[in-house]
Write a protein that holds these residues in place. Structure first.
Motif, PDB file in Angstrom:
ATOM      1  N   CYS A 443     -11.919   1.220   0.302  1.00 42.68           N
ATOM      2  CA  CYS A 443     -12.531   0.337   1.299  1.00 42.68           C
ATOM      3  C   CYS A 443     -11.912  -1.052   1.125  1.00 42.68           C
ATOM      4  O   CYS A 443     -11.994  -1.643   0.046  1.00 42.68           O
ATOM      5  N   VAL A 444     -11.274  -1.536   2.170  1.00 44.63           N
ATOM      6  CA  VAL A 444     -10.603  -2.834   2.120  1.00 44.63           C
ATOM      7  C   VAL A 444     -11.375  -3.801   3.014  1.00 44.63           C
ATOM      8  O   VAL A 444     -11.517  -3.570   4.216  1.00 44.63           O
ATOM      9  N   GLY A 445     -11.896  -4.868   2.411  1.00 43.16           N
ATOM     10  CA  GLY A 445     -12.693  -5.823   3.154  1.00 43.16           C
ATOM     11  C   GLY A 445     -11.962  -6.371   4.358  1.00 43.16           C
ATOM     12  O   GLY A 445     -10.795  -6.768   4.266  1.00 43.16           O
ATOM     13  N   ALA A 446     -12.645  -6.383   5.520  1.00 40.78           N
ATOM     14  CA  ALA A 446     -12.138  -6.906   6.788  1.00 40.78           C
ATOM     15  C   ALA A 446     -11.001  -6.077   7.372  1.00 40.78           C
ATOM     16  O   ALA A 446     -10.435  -6.451   8.392  1.00 40.78           O
ATOM     17  N   MET A 447     -10.656  -4.942   6.739  1.00 38.97           N
ATOM     18  CA  MET A 447      -9.569  -4.113   7.253  1.00 38.97           C
ATOM     19  C   MET A 447     -10.032  -2.703   7.603  1.00 38.97           C
ATOM     20  O   MET A 447      -9.799  -2.238   8.708  1.00 38.97           O
ATOM     21  N   GLY A 448     -10.680  -2.003   6.668  1.00 33.24           N
ATOM     22  CA  GLY A 448     -11.141  -0.662   6.968  1.00 33.24           C
ATOM     23  C   GLY A 448     -10.992   0.264   5.787  1.00 33.24           C
ATOM     24  O   GLY A 448     -10.911  -0.162   4.624  1.00 33.24           O
ATOM     25  N   LEU A 449     -10.944   1.559   6.074  1.00 36.65           N
ATOM     26  CA  LEU A 449     -10.806   2.600   5.059  1.00 36.65           C
ATOM     27  C   LEU A 449      -9.344   3.035   5.003  1.00 36.65           C
ATOM     28  O   LEU A 449      -8.758   3.403   6.025  1.00 36.65           O
ATOM     29  N   TYR A 450      -8.769   3.023   3.795  1.00 35.60           N
ATOM     30  CA  TYR A 450      -7.357   3.348   3.615  1.00 35.60           C
ATOM     31  C   TYR A 450      -7.196   4.444   2.556  1.00 35.60           C
ATOM     32  O   TYR A 450      -8.094   4.678   1.736  1.00 35.60           O
ATOM     33  N   SER A 451      -6.030   5.085   2.583  1.00 37.20           N
ATOM     34  CA  SER A 451      -5.690   6.099   1.596  1.00 37.20           C
ATOM     35  C   SER A 451      -4.342   5.742   0.980  1.00 37.20           C
ATOM     36  O   SER A 451      -3.411   5.334   1.679  1.00 37.20           O
ATOM     37  N   VAL A 452      -4.256   5.902  -0.345  1.00 36.60           N
ATOM     38  CA  VAL A 452      -2.995   5.687  -1.059  1.00 36.60           C
ATOM     39  C   VAL A 452      -2.676   6.973  -1.807  1.00 36.60           C
ATOM     40  O   VAL A 452      -3.411   7.383  -2.713  1.00 36.60           O
ATOM     41  N   ALA A 453      -1.587   7.633  -1.427  1.00 39.74           N
ATOM     42  CA  ALA A 453      -1.201   8.903  -2.029  1.00 39.74           C
ATOM     43  C   ALA A 453      -0.593   8.683  -3.415  1.00 39.74           C
ATOM     44  O   ALA A 453      -0.316   7.550  -3.824  1.00 39.74           O
ATOM     45  N   LYS A 454      -0.369   9.785  -4.153  1.00 37.88           N
ATOM     46  CA  LYS A 454       0.221   9.689  -5.487  1.00 37.88           C
ATOM     47  C   LYS A 454       1.613   9.072  -5.447  1.00 37.88           C
ATOM     48  O   LYS A 454       2.042   8.422  -6.405  1.00 37.88           O
ATOM     49  N   ASP A 455       2.323   9.263  -4.314  1.00 37.90           N
ATOM     50  CA  ASP A 455       3.651   8.656  -4.183  1.00 37.90           C
ATOM     51  C   ASP A 455       3.586   7.227  -3.657  1.00 37.90           C
ATOM     52  O   ASP A 455       4.599   6.675  -3.250  1.00 37.90           O
ATOM     53  N   ARG A 456       2.360   6.651  -3.621  1.00 41.87           N
ATOM     54  CA  ARG A 456       2.090   5.252  -3.255  1.00 41.87           C
ATOM     55  C   ARG A 456       2.195   4.994  -1.762  1.00 41.87           C
ATOM     56  O   ARG A 456       2.257   3.847  -1.319  1.00 41.87           O
ATOM     57  N   THR A 457       2.221   6.026  -0.968  1.00 38.84           N
ATOM     58  CA  THR A 457       2.233   5.857   0.483  1.00 38.84           C
ATOM     59  C   THR A 457       0.858   5.399   0.954  1.00 38.84           C
ATOM     60  O   THR A 457      -0.154   6.040   0.648  1.00 38.84           O
ATOM     61  N   VAL A 458       0.829   4.309   1.693  1.00 42.34           N
ATOM     62  CA  VAL A 458      -0.426   3.747   2.196  1.00 42.34           C
ATOM     63  C   VAL A 458      -0.644   4.217   3.630  1.00 42.34           C
ATOM     64  O   VAL A 458       0.258   4.129   4.471  1.00 42.34           O
TER      65      VAL A 458
END
Length: 707
Positions: A443-458
């Motif tokens: 959960c990123v304030g003022a931005m939304g819900l994000y996912s970061v994979a094991k290979d660091r892909t956002v």
């Protein structure tokens, strides 16, 4: 409850005074004054001019409006780009002469006449654009000189060719259709103006060029620093203005069949007045085409009304000048003081009476009594971190946390002495959850819900939900996504603490104490987000229960914890399992013994509890005192609480000295240790749990040991 408190509850809870502030945040609020002026003008004209709104009169007015509104649209585009165009009247007149002469003297087909007329308007606009955009001359003086030059050229041409134009015998049915007929009940000029208005509105609001124009008008230096071609953008605004004037001149020529020395005189004042009256700012960067259209309606009705009233010569210009001065005054004053007005009315506290609670003082010997156990924590990343609001460990024992700089930091097991920036996600990362594939859900304030994979892909998962029907502010946008957790089937449940404030404005939300928090669910299969619960006072921590059918939800300012069933026979039910705590709950996570850990970000105080029963006092406080002197929840002392599924308190951990973890926003149990984070801390704490399972991990609890 006393009579005074009953009255305060009725006054502040039932009367939606907060709507005033929310309305002032809307961009269209600038249209309220011109719209009210129009609503007053209509009955006044109807009273003093009985035949003013007959069908024939409205037909003539709509033809004039089609021509005039096009000139106003051109002026509005230039104003949005931070300029001004005093030559619109001369371009309009010269374009009208071009249209008349190509039809009457040269006998060209309609389409050729139209193209030549538009070319003349565009060339005149390009002349202004080169001088102002590329050579950086002053717009006011440049367009004033252009007005003189172009109008002088127009006067010479009219004197020379007026007789030949009047004696021309050319009869063009298409020309007559545009000037005299209509499409159904609507004149052709009116229809064309509406189509152009729609096109320009889409250009300014949906296309890159429109965004560049507004950026240049807001601040040319900032626009240039971001890579926008400022000179080219300014040039284009004047070309578009010239094209609009060219089309307007063509429509006038088809309607009148000729031009005279007075064509276009005073049109620049009328167009400028219409642009400002409609709500477009003279300072640039603020306005729209539709505001110009509204201003064109007002000015045209006012002008025609004054003419039909038979007032002395010059009265119309006098009135328009007074209206322009009033509009400029309001625009400047409103632009300068809008934030002050908004600040004085936006915060709208409500009456809240907190329930009685047991003391958390050590001497009270209650179930909530704090101790000094967290003073014995080890420090991880001391001085290297800033604001690790939440912490989590993966299946390889590596530790992750966010920072207020928008980074996700990874500390390497087993000693956590080495670290790296795992990824830069931006915003302020808050709640963390670990999915089955070991990707992070954040959960990123003022931005939304994000996912970061094991290979660091956002990857962004959710930035909005469905907007509610009765909301004034855009509650579809996620303003303060706070904590998240993942159900066995991959659904991500997360909280949006408030729909009225951003994450950094949490103090305002606590003072207001208005129930605007909500629980949301992201469905990975469809990519959609649904609002499950709303009307909660700062929703915060969320944790999937061990049964996989329900979750625990923290309501910070209400000092409550709820249990919500999202599956099973109780699906959709919500029950309060803990109420009237002495502390403000934050993140909630699983414990190895089947219970749950809960963070206290701060403790209730009698002073603030009393202030919640006096919304008028809190309202005056936010208006009269600087923010450093406001009264808001104590976040200098907190702790960690363990509770059962029935809400029974099992253990309490605190730091009375305040040297290790005076304020706690999160904690994670992992292999016999409790890892503690805090949004105002500069380190992560590691506390040894004496009776915990040394092999238990949160990842295995969610996804099984075989993975």
């Amino acid at each position: 409850m006393s009579m005074r408190e009953r009255a305060a509850r009725l006054r502040y809870n039932l009367i939606p005074s907060y709507l005033v502030g929310e309305l002032l945040t809307k961009r269209w609020i600038d249209n309220v004054i011109p719209l009210l002026f129009l609503l007053i003008l209509l009955p006044v004209l109807s009273h003093f001019l009985p035949g003013f709104f007959t069908l024939s009169s409205l037909s003539d007015t709509s033809r004039q409006w089609g021509e005039f509104s096009l000139v106003v649209m051109g002026m509005s585009i230039v104003m949005l780009g931070g300029g001004i165009d005093l030559s619109v009247g001369a371009i309009f007149a010269l374009s009208a002469f071009t249209a008349v002469s190509t039809n009457s003297l040269l006998g060209l087909p309609l389409w050729q006449s139209l193209l030549l007329t538009l070319a003349v308007g565009a060339l005149a606009g390009a002349f202004n654009g080169v001088l102002i955009g590329y050579l950086r001359l002053r717009a006011f003086l440049t367009t004033l000189v252009s007005f003189i030059l172009l109008h002088t050229l127009f006067d010479i041409l009219v004197v020379k060719y007026a007789t030949q134009i009047q004696q021309s015998s050319v009869d063009n049915p298409q020309w007559n259709f545009i000037g005299e007929e209509g499409i159904g009940p609507l004149p052709v000029s009116f229809v064309l103006a509406v189509l152009v208005a729609i096109g320009l509105h889409l250009l300014l609001s949906r296309m890159r060029l429109g965004w560049h124009i507004q950026a240049v008008g807001g601040s040319r230096r900032s626009a240039w620093n971001t890579g926008i071609a400022v000179r080219r953008t300014v040039f284009i605004t004047y070309v578009l203005s010239g094209l609009c004037c060219g089309l307007a001149g063509f429509l006038l020529a088809t309607r009148m069949g000729g031009v005279g020395p007075g064509t276009g005189l005073g049109l620049e004042i009328m167009a400028l007045t219409a642009g400002v009256v409609g709500g477009n700012s003279l300072g640039g960067g603020r306005g729209s085409i539709m505001k110009g259209v509204l201003g064109a309606i007002i000015v045209l009705l006012l002008t025609n009304g004054l003419i039909r009233l038979g007032l002395p010569s010059g009265s119309t210009q006098l009135v328009l000048g007074m209206v322009l001065i009033a509009a400029v005054f309001l625009d400047i004053r409103w632009l300068k003081n809008r934030h002050k007005v908004l600040a004085s009315v936006y915060v709208a506290p409500i009456y809240t009476r907190m329930g009685e609670t047991l003391s958390a003082e050590p001497a009270a010997q209650s179930a909530w009594s704090l101790n000094d156990k967290l003073a014995d924590t080890e420090f991880i990343g001391l001085g290297e971190l800033e604001g690790p609001e939440d912490v989590i460990l993966d299946n390889n024992d590596h530790l992750y946390c966010g920072t207020r700089h928008g980074e996700i930091i990874r500390f390497f097991a087993p000693d956590y002495q080495r670290s790296e920036v795992f990824t830069h996600i931006g915003g302020f990362p808050l709640g963390l959850a670990l999915d089955k594939d070991q990707s992070l859900k954040i959960c990123v304030g003022a931005m939304g819900l994000y996912s970061v994979a094991k290979d660091r892909t956002v990857k962004p998962l959710s930035t909005q939900t469905r907007r509610s029907w009765l909301s004034v502010v855009d509650d579809a946008r996620l303003r303060d996504p706070n904590d998240c957790d993942i159900a066995p089937d991959g659904r991500v449940f997360f909280t949006d603490s408030t729909t009225r404030y951003d994450a950094h404005e949490w103090a305002l939300d606590s003072i207001e104490s208005r129930p605007t928090g909500r629980l949301l669910c992201y469905y990975p299969d469809s990519g959609k987000t649904e609002t499950l619960l709303s009307g909660l006072r700062y929703t915060n921590g969320v944790c999937i229960a061990h049964d996989g059918l329900s979750l625990f939800l923290a309501e910070s300012w209400a000092c409550r914890v709820h249990r919500y069933w999202f599956d099973g026979p109780k699906k959709g039910q919500l029950e309060c399992v803990i109420r009237d705590m002495p502390g403000y709950p934050d993140n909630i996570n699983r414990a190895s013994d089947g219970h749950y850990w809960m963070a206290w970000l701060g403790m209730r105080t009698p002073t603030f509890d009393l202030a919640l029963r006096h919304p008028g006092m809190r309202r005056r406080m936010t208006r009269r005192l600087v923010q450093d002197e406001w009264l808001f929840p104590n976040i200098n002392t907190g702790g960690v609480v363990k509770f059962s599924e029935q809400g029974e308190i099992q253990d309490v951990l605190g730091n009375l000295g305040g040297m290790s973890h005076p304020m706690v926003t999160s904690m994670r149990e992992h292999k016999g240790y409790l890892y503690v984070g805090g949004i105002l801390n500069n380190r992560i704490g590691r506390y040894r749990l004496p009776d915990a399972d040394p092999h238990w991990t949160g990842y295995h609890s969610y996804w099984g040991k075989s993975l």
